[in-house]
Design an enzyme around this catalytic site. Structure first.
Site, PDB file in Angstrom:
ATOM      1  N   THR A   1       0.806  -1.216   0.000  1.00  0.00           N
ATOM      2  CA  THR A   1       0.000   0.000   0.000  1.00  0.00           C
ATOM      3  C   THR A   1       0.844   1.273   0.000  1.00  0.00           C
ATOM      4  OG1 THR A   1      -1.533   1.265   1.395  1.00  0.00           O
ATOM      5  CG2 THR A   1      -0.112  -0.266   2.530  1.00  0.00           C
ATOM      6  N   ASP A   2       0.263   2.365  -0.473  1.00  0.00           N
ATOM      7  CA  ASP A   2       0.953   3.664  -0.413  1.00  0.00           C
ATOM      8  C   ASP A   2       1.054   4.183   1.021  1.00  0.00           C
ATOM      9  OD1 ASP A   2      -1.720   4.354  -0.019  1.00  0.00           O
ATOM     10  OD2 ASP A   2      -1.815   5.806  -1.651  1.00  0.00           O
ATOM     11  N   GLU A   3       0.251   3.604   1.937  1.00  0.00           N
ATOM     12  CA  GLU A   3       0.235   4.133   3.312  1.00  0.00           C
ATOM     13  C   GLU A   3       1.567   3.944   4.021  1.00  0.00           C
ATOM     14  OE1 GLU A   3      -3.126   3.432   5.747  1.00  0.00           O
ATOM     15  OE2 GLU A   3      -4.536   3.607   4.083  1.00  0.00           O
TER      16      GLU A   3
ATOM     17  N   SER B   1       2.377  -2.316   9.974  1.00  0.00           N
ATOM     18  CA  SER B   1       2.465  -3.772   9.748  1.00  0.00           C
ATOM     19  C   SER B   1       2.712  -4.077   8.268  1.00  0.00           C
ATOM     20  CB  SER B   1       1.203  -4.478  10.268  1.00  0.00           C
ATOM     21  OG  SER B   1       0.078  -4.133   9.483  1.00  0.00           O
ATOM     22  N   LYS B   2       2.132  -3.273   7.377  1.00  0.00           N
ATOM     23  CA  LYS B   2       2.396  -3.485   5.939  1.00  0.00           C
ATOM     24  C   LYS B   2       3.846  -3.106   5.617  1.00  0.00           C
ATOM     25  CE  LYS B   2      -0.063  -4.537   3.000  1.00  0.00           C
ATOM     26  NZ  LYS B   2      -0.435  -5.884   2.459  1.00  0.00           N
TER      27      LYS B   2
ATOM     28  N   TYR C   1      -1.887  -0.387  11.067  1.00  0.00           N
ATOM     29  CA  TYR C   1      -2.034  -1.069   9.769  1.00  0.00           C
ATOM     30  C   TYR C   1      -0.841  -0.787   8.865  1.00  0.00           C
ATOM     31  CZ  TYR C   1      -3.315  -1.548   4.857  1.00  0.00           C
ATOM     32  OH  TYR C   1      -3.285  -1.839   3.511  1.00  0.00           O
TER      33      TYR C   1
ATOM     34  N   HIS D   1      -4.832  10.578  11.737  1.00  0.00           N
ATOM     35  CA  HIS D   1      -5.337  10.523  10.353  1.00  0.00           C
ATOM     36  C   HIS D   1      -4.335  11.114   9.350  1.00  0.00           C
ATOM     37  CE1 HIS D   1      -9.323  11.032   7.891  1.00  0.00           C
ATOM     38  NE2 HIS D   1      -8.427  10.274   7.270  1.00  0.00           N
TER      39      HIS D   1
END
Ligand code: NAD
Ligand code: DAU
Length: 355
Positions: A132-134, A161-162, A158, A293
């Site tokens: 993911t880009d996150e 962890s990615k 999240y 956020h």
């Protein structure tokens, strides 16, 4: 054949369906069937011998090892993950287990299988990790979009962890020579999207006459990609990607959340007007923001375009119209995913947010 993990979830199911539309190459689909996994997404493959579903955990190295040896895949594509940021804030543990420990066990099983392959097959084998880009954190207004060399700065359990899983995948390439590819993608939307995420939640709540919850000021920006374009990017990276490389995948569609909600309301006003003649916009409710956020994500997708010739087909306007229409046409799917557990989640995530 190929082994897909997490293929009963949103992106995985879209990938499996699109793959079998284009190929006769068979798929073994390993999925734990968490709350996010749904065999109804794959109902059209019920009698299709090209697809074999196996319920199980990517962290079960014995099961994965057995599946690899018995089925002899030329590639493994890893979609399996806990994927919802808000759930990771309420309870990070499952994210650590699946996204980090699970990916580690999966890599170990794949490494053992790959090491024992004859030389020719060893060279052709691929492990493609869907990320993911996150992992890159949050962009300020005006900052350039995330490129593949951007520093990792994950901000939620999240995304952390990615990020950890991406590092493990990278390390297995550098240390053991495992032929890996990693894709980091922006926000997907489209059919079979579980209505805990913004776009399907807004559609489903609007039709049910419920509030449309917008976190904070609604000015956070995401870069939206139609899920079928993401699936075509993964096929492209699998076939043409350079080993050990990372490819960012995005739709060149940066939009503020409030504008996404307005677009959905406008489409519903056109396609399924409210009986009282008012706009669905009346249901918009600003609620307490998500802790930590991220303000803005944007993907620089020039590398995948330049090196592999991939480009998205859908604009946001065409993709969101198809998506809204899909939810209108698939009311039974929508009803079936709104189980007791789903209602409990809504209670947990939204009841304590002030309006
Ligand atoms: P999803 O939550 O809809 O589906 C995840 C699937 O993985 C489910 O079917 C679930 O049952 C399965 N799963 C979970 N834990 C498992 C385990 N331990 N073993 C086997 N299966 C397990 O997620 P999604 O939106 O389809 O995302 C798929 C992948 O793409 C994830 O890795 C996610 O991080 C990544 N991603 C998603 C987006 C997005 O916008 N949805 C964007 C970029 C990257
Ligand atoms: O960027 C890729 C990521 O996109 C993926 O890695 C994740 O798996 C996927 O869930 C998604 O994460 P986001 O947190 O961006 O998606 P979500 O749909 O949860 O939220 C999108 C934006 O909308 C975000 O800024 C939070 C906001 N939001 C979300 C919900 C659920 C609201 O304002 N209200 C809501 O009720």
């Amino acid at each position: 054949m190929i082994l897909v993990t997490g293929g009963a979830g949103f992106i995985g199911a879209n990938f499996v369906l699109a793959w079998l539309k284009q190929h006769d190459e068979t798929i073994v689909n390993l999925d734990k069937l968490t709350y996010a996994g749904n065999l109804e997404n794959l109902a059209s493959l019920k009698n299709d011998s090209r697809h074999t579903f196996v319920q199980g955990d990517i962290g079960d190295a014995i099961l994965v090892g057995k599946l690899l040896v018995e089925n002899h895949p030329r590639a493994v594509i890893n979609f399996a993950a806990e994927s919802h940021v808000d759930r990771s804030i309420h309870g990070p543990e499952d994210f650590i287990q699946t996204n980090i420990v699970g990916t580690f066990h999966l890599l170990e099983a794949v490494r053992a299988y790959w090491s024992a392959l004859p030389d020719g097959e060893k060279t052709g084998f691929r492990f493609l990790h869907v990320s993911t880009d996150e992992v890159y954190g949050s962009l300020a207004k005006g900052e350039p979009a995330f490129s593949e060399t951007r520093r990792y700065e994950p901000n939620s359990p999240y995304s952390a962890s990615k990020a950890a899983s991406d590092h493990l995948v990278r390390a297995y390439h550098h240390t053991y020579g495992l032929p890996v590819l990693t894709t980091n993608c922006s926000n997907n939307y489209g059919p079979y999207h579980f209505p805990e995420k913004l776009i399907p939640l807004i559609i489903v709540n609007a039709l049910a006459g419920k509030p449309l919850p917008v976190y904070g000021d609604g000015q956070q920006i995401r870069d939206w990609l139609y899920v079928k374009d993401h699936c075509s990017a993964i096929r492209c990276v699998l076939e043409k990607g350079r080993l050990g490389e990372v490819y960012n995948v995005g739709g060149w569609n940066e939009k503020a959340n409030i504008d996404i909600v307005h677009s959905i309301c406008a489409l519903l006003d056109e396609l399924r007007p409210r009986t009282d003649g008012k706009s669905y916009r009346e249901q918009i409710t600003f609620v307490t923001d998500r802790p930590g956020h991220d303000r803005r994500y944007a993907i620089d997708a020039r590398k995948i375009e330049r090196e592999l010739g991939w480009k998205p087909v859908e604009t946001f306007e065409t993709g969101i119209r198809k998506t809204v229409q899909w939810y209108l046409d698939n009311q039974r799917w929508v009803n079936n995913v709104q189980s007791g557990a789903y209602r409990q989640w809504l209670e947990k995530n939204y009841a304590e947010r002030d309006q």
